[in-house]
Design an enzyme around this catalytic site. Structure first.
Site, mmCIF file in Angstrom:
data_model
loop_
_atom_site.group_PDB
_atom_site.id
_atom_site.type_symbol
_atom_site.label_atom_id
_atom_site.label_comp_id
_atom_site.label_asym_id
_atom_site.label_seq_id
_atom_site.Cartn_x
_atom_site.Cartn_y
_atom_site.Cartn_z
ATOM 1 N N TYR A 34 0.821 -1.212 0.000
ATOM 2 C CA TYR A 34 0.000 0.000 0.000
ATOM 3 C C TYR A 34 0.858 1.267 0.000
ATOM 4 O O TYR A 34 0.685 2.134 -0.866
ATOM 5 C CB TYR A 34 -0.955 -0.034 1.194
ATOM 6 C CG TYR A 34 -2.126 0.919 1.089
ATOM 7 C CD1 TYR A 34 -2.380 1.643 -0.079
ATOM 8 C CD2 TYR A 34 -2.990 1.107 2.158
ATOM 9 C CE1 TYR A 34 -3.445 2.519 -0.171
ATOM 10 C CE2 TYR A 34 -4.065 1.986 2.072
ATOM 11 C CZ TYR A 34 -4.278 2.691 0.914
ATOM 12 O OH TYR A 34 -5.333 3.565 0.822
ATOM 13 N N GLU A 45 2.237 6.476 -7.022
ATOM 14 C CA GLU A 45 1.176 7.324 -7.558
ATOM 15 C C GLU A 45 1.506 8.805 -7.362
ATOM 16 O O GLU A 45 1.390 9.614 -8.293
ATOM 17 C CB GLU A 45 -0.147 6.983 -6.873
ATOM 18 C CG GLU A 45 -0.666 5.579 -7.215
ATOM 19 C CD GLU A 45 -1.813 5.158 -6.312
ATOM 20 O OE1 GLU A 45 -2.488 6.056 -5.764
ATOM 21 O OE2 GLU A 45 -2.039 3.949 -6.149
#
Length: 226
Positions: A148, A155
């Site tokens: 995660y 991103e």
């Protein structure tokens, strides 16, 4: 009251959907490995899996429909946010700003997504078949601890790398005056998207940690009682 599961027809459809999605992300994983072995470098591997990545990540939009129809008990809002954020990054950032496609940050989130999705769709498939191996359950509620943050980092770095090109080109921006009397600055919007990660990421991360403790501790207690 126990939540009623999907009917036989819905279950059959969901099994097929999750099998197809698992296979799709396995194709992406194999494509990454083959490209790496052929090139001998991890740089610019995005181009080797661009088409299947776009297809299967966009295919996740059906999950929002599943929630809306009630055949999956997940929250429509939460599912829409998680799916749309990835679809947005796939099309509105990585696809639209071609200059960032060679960035290592793209590979960072692609690898994180790929491993996560193979595990997640496998988890759903075996759960629907009532035959969930403990290893898949453990991986589902453990590997996110690394994957995660890895995905989020990729991103954010990719959006950051896109900012100069978006400002220079005026991509997706609308300037005044126009007949709609409306303006939109995509550059500013991307900055706001990056800022939104600050409150949202910790909430989702700690929610998953809580789920991990609850699910795995319950599993351990069940195994000991057998």
């Amino acid at each position: 009251r126990r939540r009623k599961g999907p009917g036989a027809l819905a279950t059959g459809y969901l099994v097929i959907y999750n099998v197809v999605m698992t296979a799709g992300w396995l194709v992406i994983a194999v494509g990454l490995v083959r490209a790496y072995l052929a090139k001998g470098s991890y740089h610019s591997l995005y181009y080797s899996i661009e088409k299947p990545l776009k297809f299967f990540q966009t295919g996740a939009l059906l999950e929002i429909l599943h929630c809306a129809l009630g055949i999956v008990p997940s929250s429509v809002v939460l599912t829409a946010f998680q799916v749309m954020s990835r679809v947005f990054l796939t099309w509105a950032v990585t696809h639209s700003v071609k200059e960032v496609q060679a960035e290592d940050s793209v590979l960072l989130f692609v690898v994180a997504w790929t491993i996560t999705e193979i595990i997640r769709y496998s988890f759903y498939t075996f759960s629907l078949l009532n035959h969930l191996p403990y290893l898949i359950k453990w991986a589902r509620y453990t590997l996110f601890i690394v994957l995660y943050p890895m995905g989020v980092s990729g991103e954010l770095l990719t959006i950051y790398a896109a900012l100069p090109f978006v400002r220079q080109s005026g991509l997706y921006s609308i300037s005044l005056p126009n007949k709609y009397n409306f303006s939109f600055d995509y550059y500013t919007f991307l900055i706001l998207v990056m800022i939104s990660y600050i409150p949202i990421f910790p909430q989702l991360y700690f929610h998953m940690l809580h789920q991990r403790r609850k699910v795995l501790s319950h599993t351990e207690e069940h195994r000991k009682s057998e």
